[in-house]
Scaffold this active site. Structure first.
Site, PDB file in Angstrom:
ATOM      1  N   GLN A 173       3.116  -8.257 -24.130  1.00 20.57           N
ATOM      2  CA  GLN A 173       2.883  -8.816 -22.783  1.00 20.57           C
ATOM      3  C   GLN A 173       2.092 -10.120 -22.814  1.00 20.57           C
ATOM      4  O   GLN A 173       1.210 -10.337 -21.976  1.00 20.57           O
ATOM      5  CB  GLN A 173       2.141  -7.788 -21.927  1.00 20.57           C
TER       6      GLN A 173
ATOM      7  N   PRO B 263      -5.702  -3.020 -11.539  1.00 21.12           N
ATOM      8  CA  PRO B 263      -5.232  -1.648 -11.739  1.00 21.12           C
ATOM      9  C   PRO B 263      -4.872  -1.386 -13.193  1.00 21.12           C
ATOM     10  O   PRO B 263      -4.432  -2.279 -13.927  1.00 21.12           O
ATOM     11  CB  PRO B 263      -3.959  -1.566 -10.878  1.00 21.12           C
TER      12      PRO B 263
ATOM     13  N   TYR C 160       2.726 -11.623 -19.329  1.00 21.45           N
ATOM     14  CA  TYR C 160       2.109 -10.876 -18.219  1.00 21.45           C
ATOM     15  C   TYR C 160       0.585 -10.912 -18.326  1.00 21.45           C
ATOM     16  O   TYR C 160      -0.119 -11.139 -17.329  1.00 21.45           O
ATOM     17  CB  TYR C 160       2.630  -9.441 -18.270  1.00 21.45           C
TER      18      TYR C 160
ATOM     19  N   ASN D 281       0.030  -9.491  -4.264  1.00 22.18           N
ATOM     20  CA  ASN D 281       0.394  -8.325  -5.074  1.00 22.18           C
ATOM     21  C   ASN D 281       1.703  -8.536  -5.829  1.00 22.18           C
ATOM     22  O   ASN D 281       1.942  -7.857  -6.833  1.00 22.18           O
ATOM     23  CB  ASN D 281       0.514  -7.106  -4.144  1.00 22.18           C
ATOM     24  N   ALA D 282       2.536  -9.474  -5.388  1.00 20.67           N
ATOM     25  CA  ALA D 282       3.861  -9.650  -5.997  1.00 20.67           C
ATOM     26  C   ALA D 282       3.717  -9.895  -7.493  1.00 20.67           C
ATOM     27  O   ALA D 282       2.955 -10.772  -7.906  1.00 20.67           O
ATOM     28  CB  ALA D 282       4.592 -10.812  -5.339  1.00 20.67           C
TER      29      ALA D 282
ATOM     30  N   ASP E 285       8.720  -7.801 -20.577  1.00 24.36           N
ATOM     31  CA  ASP E 285       8.004  -7.498 -21.818  1.00 24.36           C
ATOM     32  C   ASP E 285       8.837  -7.838 -23.057  1.00 24.36           C
ATOM     33  O   ASP E 285      10.027  -7.513 -23.142  1.00 24.36           O
ATOM     34  CB  ASP E 285       7.637  -6.003 -21.874  1.00 24.36           C
TER      35      ASP E 285
HETATM   36  N1  CAA Z   1       0.439  -1.506 -30.739  1.00 23.04           N
HETATM   37  C1  CAA Z   1       0.745  -1.736 -32.020  1.00 23.04           C
HETATM   38  N2  CAA Z   1       1.994  -1.676 -32.510  1.00 23.04           N
HETATM   39  C2  CAA Z   1       2.973  -1.380 -31.655  1.00 23.04           C
HETATM   40  C3  CAA Z   1       2.721  -1.134 -30.300  1.00 23.04           C
HETATM   41  C4  CAA Z   1       1.396  -1.208 -29.859  1.00 23.04           C
HETATM   42  N3  CAA Z   1       1.071  -0.992 -28.582  1.00 23.04           N
HETATM   43  N4  CAA Z   1       3.872  -0.887 -29.692  1.00 23.04           N
HETATM   44  C5  CAA Z   1       4.839  -0.958 -30.641  1.00 23.04           C
HETATM   45  N5  CAA Z   1       4.282  -1.256 -31.817  1.00 23.04           N
HETATM   46  C6  CAA Z   1       4.967  -1.420 -33.094  1.00 23.04           C
HETATM   47  C7  CAA Z   1       6.087  -0.421 -33.206  1.00 23.04           C
HETATM   48  O1  CAA Z   1       5.584   0.818 -33.687  1.00 23.04           O
HETATM   49  C8  CAA Z   1       7.010  -1.100 -34.152  1.00 23.04           C
HETATM   50  O2  CAA Z   1       6.527  -0.959 -35.464  1.00 23.04           O
HETATM   51  P1  CAA Z   1       7.571  -0.805 -36.653  1.00 23.04           P
HETATM   52  O3  CAA Z   1       8.381  -2.041 -36.667  1.00 23.04           O
HETATM   53  O4  CAA Z   1       6.672  -0.646 -37.828  1.00 23.04           O
HETATM   54  O5  CAA Z   1       8.365   0.424 -36.319  1.00 23.04           O
HETATM   55  C9  CAA Z   1       6.870  -2.577 -33.814  1.00 23.04           C
HETATM   56  O6  CAA Z   1       5.591  -2.691 -33.158  1.00 23.04           O
HETATM   57  C10 CAA Z   1       7.960  -3.054 -32.885  1.00 23.04           C
HETATM   58  O7  CAA Z   1       7.863  -2.274 -31.697  1.00 23.04           O
HETATM   59  P2  CAA Z   1       9.083  -2.026 -30.784  1.00 23.04           P
HETATM   60  O8  CAA Z   1      10.187  -1.359 -31.545  1.00 23.04           O
HETATM   61  O9  CAA Z   1       8.625  -1.349 -29.521  1.00 23.04           O
HETATM   62  O10 CAA Z   1       9.547  -3.508 -30.458  1.00 23.04           O
HETATM   63  P3  CAA Z   1      10.615  -3.923 -29.438  1.00 23.04           P
HETATM   64  O11 CAA Z   1      10.854  -5.369 -29.631  1.00 23.04           O
HETATM   65  O12 CAA Z   1      11.766  -2.992 -29.409  1.00 23.04           O
HETATM   66  O13 CAA Z   1       9.867  -3.677 -28.042  1.00 23.04           O
HETATM   67  C11 CAA Z   1       8.302  -3.996 -26.341  1.00 23.04           C
HETATM   68  C12 CAA Z   1       8.703  -4.390 -27.739  1.00 23.04           C
HETATM   69  C13 CAA Z   1       9.433  -4.317 -25.342  1.00 23.04           C
HETATM   70  C14 CAA Z   1       7.105  -4.845 -25.981  1.00 23.04           C
HETATM   71  C15 CAA Z   1       7.959  -2.493 -26.288  1.00 23.04           C
HETATM   72  O14 CAA Z   1       7.034  -2.224 -27.300  1.00 23.04           O
HETATM   73  C16 CAA Z   1       7.358  -2.096 -24.956  1.00 23.04           C
HETATM   74  O15 CAA Z   1       8.049  -1.964 -23.950  1.00 23.04           O
HETATM   75  N6  CAA Z   1       6.035  -1.894 -24.921  1.00 23.04           N
HETATM   76  C17 CAA Z   1       5.331  -1.507 -23.696  1.00 23.04           C
HETATM   77  C18 CAA Z   1       4.654  -2.697 -23.115  1.00 23.04           C
HETATM   78  C19 CAA Z   1       3.842  -2.257 -21.909  1.00 23.04           C
HETATM   79  O16 CAA Z   1       2.928  -1.441 -21.997  1.00 23.04           O
HETATM   80  N7  CAA Z   1       4.141  -2.816 -20.744  1.00 23.04           N
HETATM   81  C20 CAA Z   1       3.433  -2.431 -19.569  1.00 23.04           C
HETATM   82  C21 CAA Z   1       4.389  -2.552 -18.412  1.00 23.04           C
HETATM   83  S1  CAA Z   1       3.692  -1.857 -16.923  1.00 23.04           S
HETATM   84  C22 CAA Z   1       2.608  -3.029 -16.438  1.00 23.04           C
HETATM   85  O17 CAA Z   1       2.502  -4.081 -16.982  1.00 23.04           O
HETATM   86  C23 CAA Z   1       1.786  -2.702 -15.228  1.00 23.04           C
HETATM   87  C24 CAA Z   1       0.363  -2.911 -15.490  1.00 23.04           C
HETATM   88  O18 CAA Z   1      -0.201  -3.864 -14.980  1.00 23.04           O
HETATM   89  C25 CAA Z   1      -0.376  -1.936 -16.312  1.00 23.04           C
END
Ligand code: CAA
Length: 240
Positions: free
Chosen positions: A144, A177, A147, A82-83, A88
Protein backbone atom coordinates in the site's frame (compact mmCIF):
# COMPACT_ATOMS: atom_id res chain seq x y z
CA UNK A 1 -30.91 25.64 12.79
CA UNK A 2 -29.48 22.29 11.69
CA UNK A 3 -26.10 22.53 10.05
CA UNK A 4 -25.48 21.10 6.57
CA UNK A 5 -22.90 18.31 6.65
CA UNK A 6 -21.40 17.05 3.41
CA UNK A 7 -20.00 13.51 3.47
CA UNK A 8 -17.95 12.40 0.49
CA UNK A 9 -18.25 8.72 -0.34
CA UNK A 10 -21.27 9.00 1.92
CA UNK A 11 -23.47 6.20 0.64
CA UNK A 12 -21.50 3.10 1.60
CA UNK A 13 -19.36 1.76 4.43
CA UNK A 14 -17.99 4.29 6.92
CA UNK A 15 -19.43 7.13 4.83
CA UNK A 16 -22.98 5.77 4.93
CA UNK A 17 -22.76 5.16 8.67
CA UNK A 18 -21.49 8.73 9.08
CA UNK A 19 -24.27 10.24 6.98
CA UNK A 20 -26.84 8.36 9.05
CA UNK A 21 -25.21 9.18 12.38
CA UNK A 22 -25.04 12.88 11.45
CA UNK A 23 -28.76 12.83 10.62
CA UNK A 24 -29.53 11.12 13.93
CA UNK A 25 -27.50 13.82 15.73
CA UNK A 26 -29.57 16.61 14.16
CA UNK A 27 -27.37 17.63 11.24
CA UNK A 28 -28.68 17.80 7.67
CA UNK A 29 -26.31 15.49 5.79
CA UNK A 30 -25.77 15.38 2.05
CA UNK A 31 -23.91 12.32 0.76
CA UNK A 32 -21.75 12.28 -2.37
CA UNK A 33 -20.70 9.32 -4.46
CA UNK A 34 -18.74 8.79 -7.65
CA UNK A 35 -19.87 5.64 -9.46
CA UNK A 36 -22.56 3.39 -8.04
CA UNK A 37 -25.89 4.91 -9.11
CA UNK A 38 -27.92 1.91 -7.94
CA UNK A 39 -26.38 1.97 -4.45
CA UNK A 40 -26.90 5.75 -4.25
CA UNK A 41 -30.54 5.46 -5.20
CA UNK A 42 -31.09 2.68 -2.65
CA UNK A 43 -29.29 4.65 0.07
CA UNK A 44 -31.32 7.79 -0.64
CA UNK A 45 -34.60 5.86 -0.67
CA UNK A 46 -33.80 4.02 2.56
CA UNK A 47 -32.52 7.00 4.55
CA UNK A 48 -34.12 10.08 2.96
CA UNK A 49 -30.63 11.64 2.86
CA UNK A 50 -29.99 13.60 -0.37
CA UNK A 51 -27.26 12.21 -2.62
CA UNK A 52 -25.15 14.01 -5.21
CA UNK A 53 -22.73 12.55 -7.75
CA UNK A 54 -19.29 13.91 -8.54
CA UNK A 55 -15.64 12.88 -8.67
CA UNK A 56 -13.70 14.41 -5.76
CA UNK A 57 -10.54 14.06 -7.88
CA UNK A 58 -11.71 16.99 -10.02
CA UNK A 59 -11.49 20.49 -8.53
CA UNK A 60 -13.99 21.81 -11.06
CA UNK A 61 -16.48 19.06 -10.17
CA UNK A 62 -16.04 19.78 -6.44
CA UNK A 63 -16.54 23.50 -6.89
CA UNK A 64 -19.66 22.97 -9.01
CA UNK A 65 -20.99 20.30 -6.62
CA UNK A 66 -20.46 22.45 -3.54
CA UNK A 67 -22.14 25.42 -5.23
CA UNK A 68 -25.14 23.27 -6.17
CA UNK A 69 -25.47 21.77 -2.67
CA UNK A 70 -25.25 25.23 -1.08
CA UNK A 71 -27.86 26.59 -3.50
CA UNK A 72 -30.22 23.70 -2.69
CA UNK A 73 -29.68 23.32 1.06
CA UNK A 74 -27.61 26.20 2.47
CA UNK A 75 -24.01 26.72 3.55
CA UNK A 76 -21.88 23.67 4.23
CA UNK A 77 -20.70 23.97 7.83
CA UNK A 78 -19.42 20.43 8.20
CA UNK A 79 -17.28 18.57 5.67
CA UNK A 80 -16.32 14.92 6.08
CA UNK A 81 -13.70 13.85 3.54
CA UNK A 82 -14.31 10.13 3.54
CA UNK A 83 -14.09 9.21 -0.16
CA UNK A 84 -11.26 6.76 -0.62
CA UNK A 85 -10.08 3.94 -2.84
CA UNK A 86 -7.41 1.26 -2.76
CA UNK A 87 -5.32 -0.22 -5.56
CA UNK A 88 -3.05 -2.54 -3.63
CA UNK A 89 0.18 -3.81 -5.18
CA UNK A 90 3.78 -4.04 -4.09
CA UNK A 91 5.77 -1.11 -5.46
CA UNK A 92 7.73 -3.24 -7.88
CA UNK A 93 4.42 -4.20 -9.54
CA UNK A 94 2.50 -0.93 -9.09
CA UNK A 95 1.57 1.01 -12.20
CA UNK A 96 1.59 4.79 -12.42
CA UNK A 97 -2.16 4.58 -12.96
CA UNK A 98 -2.64 2.78 -9.62
CA UNK A 99 -0.50 5.40 -7.90
CA UNK A 100 -2.30 8.39 -9.42
CA UNK A 101 -5.80 6.92 -8.99
CA UNK A 102 -5.33 6.46 -5.25
CA UNK A 103 -3.57 9.79 -4.67
CA UNK A 104 -6.13 11.63 -6.81
CA UNK A 105 -9.18 10.43 -4.90
CA UNK A 106 -7.77 10.14 -1.40
CA UNK A 107 -5.43 13.10 -1.10
CA UNK A 108 -6.11 15.48 -3.98
CA UNK A 109 -9.81 14.86 -3.30
CA UNK A 110 -9.28 16.13 0.22
CA UNK A 111 -7.61 19.28 -1.13
CA UNK A 112 -10.30 19.78 -3.78
CA UNK A 113 -13.14 19.53 -1.28
CA UNK A 114 -11.49 21.64 1.43
CA UNK A 115 -10.57 24.26 -1.16
CA UNK A 116 -14.19 24.36 -2.33
CA UNK A 117 -15.68 25.00 1.13
CA UNK A 118 -12.96 26.90 2.97
CA UNK A 119 -13.73 30.40 1.71
CA UNK A 120 -17.38 30.09 2.81
CA UNK A 121 -16.38 28.70 6.20
CA UNK A 122 -13.87 31.53 6.69
CA UNK A 123 -16.48 34.12 5.76
CA UNK A 124 -18.96 32.64 8.27
CA UNK A 125 -16.32 32.11 10.97
CA UNK A 126 -17.40 28.54 11.52
CA UNK A 127 -16.52 25.13 10.16
CA UNK A 128 -15.89 21.55 11.10
CA UNK A 129 -13.72 19.49 8.77
CA UNK A 130 -13.08 15.82 9.51
CA UNK A 131 -10.73 13.96 7.22
CA UNK A 132 -10.64 10.18 7.16
CA UNK A 133 -7.12 8.75 7.21
CA UNK A 134 -6.24 5.15 8.06
CA UNK A 135 -4.16 2.99 10.36
CA UNK A 136 -2.12 2.21 7.27
CA UNK A 137 -1.17 5.88 6.84
CA UNK A 138 0.24 5.72 10.35
CA UNK A 139 1.90 2.30 10.33
CA UNK A 140 2.54 1.62 6.64
CA UNK A 141 1.25 -1.58 5.05
CA UNK A 142 2.70 -4.16 2.72
CA UNK A 143 1.26 -3.53 -0.75
CA UNK A 144 0.00 0.00 0.00
CA UNK A 145 2.70 2.55 -0.80
CA UNK A 146 0.07 4.55 -2.69
CA UNK A 147 -2.70 4.28 -0.10
CA UNK A 148 -0.40 4.77 2.89
CA UNK A 149 1.15 7.86 1.25
CA UNK A 150 -2.28 9.32 0.61
CA UNK A 151 -3.50 8.61 4.14
CA UNK A 152 -0.31 9.89 5.80
CA UNK A 153 -0.57 12.96 3.56
CA UNK A 154 -4.05 13.64 4.93
CA UNK A 155 -2.61 13.95 8.42
CA UNK A 156 0.01 16.56 7.46
CA UNK A 157 -2.52 18.38 5.30
CA UNK A 158 -5.02 18.50 8.16
CA UNK A 159 -2.53 19.77 10.72
CA UNK A 160 -1.51 22.57 8.37
CA UNK A 161 -5.08 23.56 7.53
CA UNK A 162 -5.95 23.42 11.24
CA UNK A 163 -3.25 26.02 11.94
CA UNK A 164 -4.46 28.24 9.12
CA UNK A 165 -8.11 27.97 10.18
CA UNK A 166 -8.05 28.11 13.98
CA UNK A 167 -8.58 31.86 14.21
CA UNK A 168 -11.70 31.56 12.03
CA UNK A 169 -13.67 29.11 14.16
CA UNK A 170 -12.88 26.23 11.82
CA UNK A 171 -11.53 22.99 13.23
CA UNK A 172 -9.76 20.39 11.11
CA UNK A 173 -9.30 16.92 12.54
CA UNK A 174 -8.54 13.40 11.37
CA UNK A 175 -9.93 10.02 12.25
CA UNK A 176 -7.67 7.09 11.51
CA UNK A 177 -9.74 3.91 11.36
CA UNK A 178 -8.21 0.49 11.52
CA UNK A 179 -9.71 -2.49 9.71
CA UNK A 180 -13.48 -1.94 9.59
CA UNK A 181 -16.18 -4.26 8.31
CA UNK A 182 -16.70 -2.65 4.88
CA UNK A 183 -16.58 -3.68 1.22
CA UNK A 184 -13.06 -2.21 0.96
CA UNK A 185 -11.71 -4.49 3.67
CA UNK A 186 -13.68 -7.44 2.31
CA UNK A 187 -11.49 -7.20 -0.82
CA UNK A 188 -8.37 -8.14 1.16
CA UNK A 189 -7.58 -11.78 0.36
CA UNK A 190 -9.14 -13.96 3.10
CA UNK A 191 -5.94 -15.53 4.49
CA UNK A 192 -4.26 -12.10 4.75
CA UNK A 193 -7.32 -10.61 6.43
CA UNK A 194 -7.50 -13.47 8.90
CA UNK A 195 -3.88 -12.76 9.94
CA UNK A 196 -4.66 -9.07 10.29
CA UNK A 197 -7.68 -9.76 12.52
CA UNK A 198 -5.52 -12.05 14.67
CA UNK A 199 -3.37 -8.99 15.36
CA UNK A 200 -6.24 -6.81 16.60
CA UNK A 201 -6.29 -6.80 20.41
CA UNK A 202 -10.04 -6.13 20.53
CA UNK A 203 -10.37 -9.33 18.51
CA UNK A 204 -12.62 -8.22 15.67
CA UNK A 205 -13.05 -5.79 12.80
CA UNK A 206 -14.38 -2.35 13.63
CA UNK A 207 -17.96 -1.43 12.87
CA UNK A 208 -18.71 1.52 10.55
CA UNK A 209 -20.95 3.03 13.25
CA UNK A 210 -18.00 3.10 15.65
CA UNK A 211 -16.05 5.34 13.27
CA UNK A 212 -19.13 7.44 12.54
CA UNK A 213 -19.59 8.04 16.26
CA UNK A 214 -16.16 9.69 16.47
CA UNK A 215 -16.77 11.79 13.35
CA UNK A 216 -20.06 13.11 14.76
CA UNK A 217 -18.25 13.95 17.99
CA UNK A 218 -15.62 15.99 16.09
CA UNK A 219 -18.35 17.70 14.05
CA UNK A 220 -20.16 18.92 17.15
CA UNK A 221 -20.32 22.46 18.52
CA UNK A 222 -18.55 21.39 21.70
CA UNK A 223 -15.53 20.05 19.78
CA UNK A 224 -14.43 23.62 19.03
CA UNK A 225 -11.24 23.34 21.08
CA UNK A 226 -10.07 20.17 19.32
CA UNK A 227 -8.14 20.90 16.16
CA UNK A 228 -5.23 19.35 14.32
CA UNK A 229 -5.82 16.08 16.15
CA UNK A 230 -5.78 12.55 14.85
CA UNK A 231 -8.15 10.18 16.60
CA UNK A 232 -6.97 6.61 16.20
CA UNK A 233 -9.77 4.02 16.17
CA UNK A 234 -8.28 0.62 15.44
CA UNK A 235 -9.07 -1.82 18.22
CA UNK A 236 -5.56 -1.43 19.58
CA UNK A 237 -3.83 -2.82 16.50
CA UNK A 238 -1.46 0.12 16.19
CA UNK A 239 -0.85 2.47 19.10
CA UNK A 240 0.16 6.03 18.29
N1 CAA B 1 4.35 -8.68 5.34
C1 CAA B 1 5.42 -9.32 4.87
N2 CAA B 1 5.40 -10.13 3.80
C2 CAA B 1 4.24 -10.29 3.18
C3 CAA B 1 3.07 -9.65 3.61
C4 CAA B 1 3.17 -8.82 4.73
N3 CAA B 1 2.10 -8.16 5.20
N4 CAA B 1 2.08 -9.97 2.79
C5 CAA B 1 2.60 -10.82 1.87
N5 CAA B 1 3.90 -11.00 2.11
C6 CAA B 1 4.82 -11.85 1.36
C7 CAA B 1 4.12 -13.10 0.91
O1 CAA B 1 4.15 -14.07 1.95
C8 CAA B 1 4.91 -13.48 -0.29
O2 CAA B 1 6.11 -14.09 0.11
P1 CAA B 1 6.70 -15.26 -0.78
O3 CAA B 1 6.98 -14.69 -2.11
O4 CAA B 1 7.92 -15.65 -0.01
O5 CAA B 1 5.63 -16.32 -0.80
C9 CAA B 1 5.30 -12.15 -0.91
O6 CAA B 1 5.22 -11.19 0.17
C10 CAA B 1 4.37 -11.74 -2.03
O7 CAA B 1 3.07 -11.64 -1.46
P2 CAA B 1 1.80 -11.83 -2.32
O8 CAA B 1 1.79 -13.18 -2.97
O9 CAA B 1 0.59 -11.47 -1.49
O10 CAA B 1 2.01 -10.75 -3.46
P3 CAA B 1 0.98 -10.33 -4.52
O11 CAA B 1 1.69 -9.46 -5.48
O12 CAA B 1 0.18 -11.47 -5.02
O13 CAA B 1 -0.06 -9.46 -3.66
C11 CAA B 1 -0.84 -7.68 -2.37
C12 CAA B 1 0.37 -8.30 -3.01
C13 CAA B 1 -1.91 -7.36 -3.44
C14 CAA B 1 -0.39 -6.37 -1.77
C15 CAA B 1 -1.42 -8.62 -1.30
O14 CAA B 1 -0.39 -8.99 -0.44
C16 CAA B 1 -2.52 -7.96 -0.50
O15 CAA B 1 -3.65 -7.80 -0.95
N6 CAA B 1 -2.21 -7.55 0.74
C17 CAA B 1 -3.17 -6.89 1.62
C18 CAA B 1 -2.93 -5.43 1.62
C19 CAA B 1 -3.87 -4.78 2.62
O16 CAA B 1 -3.85 -5.06 3.82
N7 CAA B 1 -4.71 -3.86 2.16
C20 CAA B 1 -5.63 -3.23 3.04
C21 CAA B 1 -6.87 -2.91 2.23
S1 CAA B 1 -8.19 -2.34 3.29
C22 CAA B 1 -7.74 -0.77 3.64
O17 CAA B 1 -6.80 -0.24 3.15
C23 CAA B 1 -8.64 -0.03 4.59
C24 CAA B 1 -7.86 0.56 5.68
O18 CAA B 1 -7.70 1.77 5.70
C25 CAA B 1 -7.35 -0.30 6.76
Amino acid sequence: MSRIALVTGGIEGIGAATSEALAAAGFRPVATYAHNDAAAEAFGARTGIPVRKWDVGSLEACQAGVAAVEADFGPIDVLVNNAGVTADATLHKMTAEQWHRVLSTNLTGCFNMCRSVIEGMRARNFGRIVNVSSINGQSGQFGQTNYAASKAGIIGFSKSLALESASRGITVNVVAPGYVDTAMVAHVPAPILAKIVEGIPVGRLGRPAEIAHAIVFLAGEMAGYITGSTLTINGGRYLT
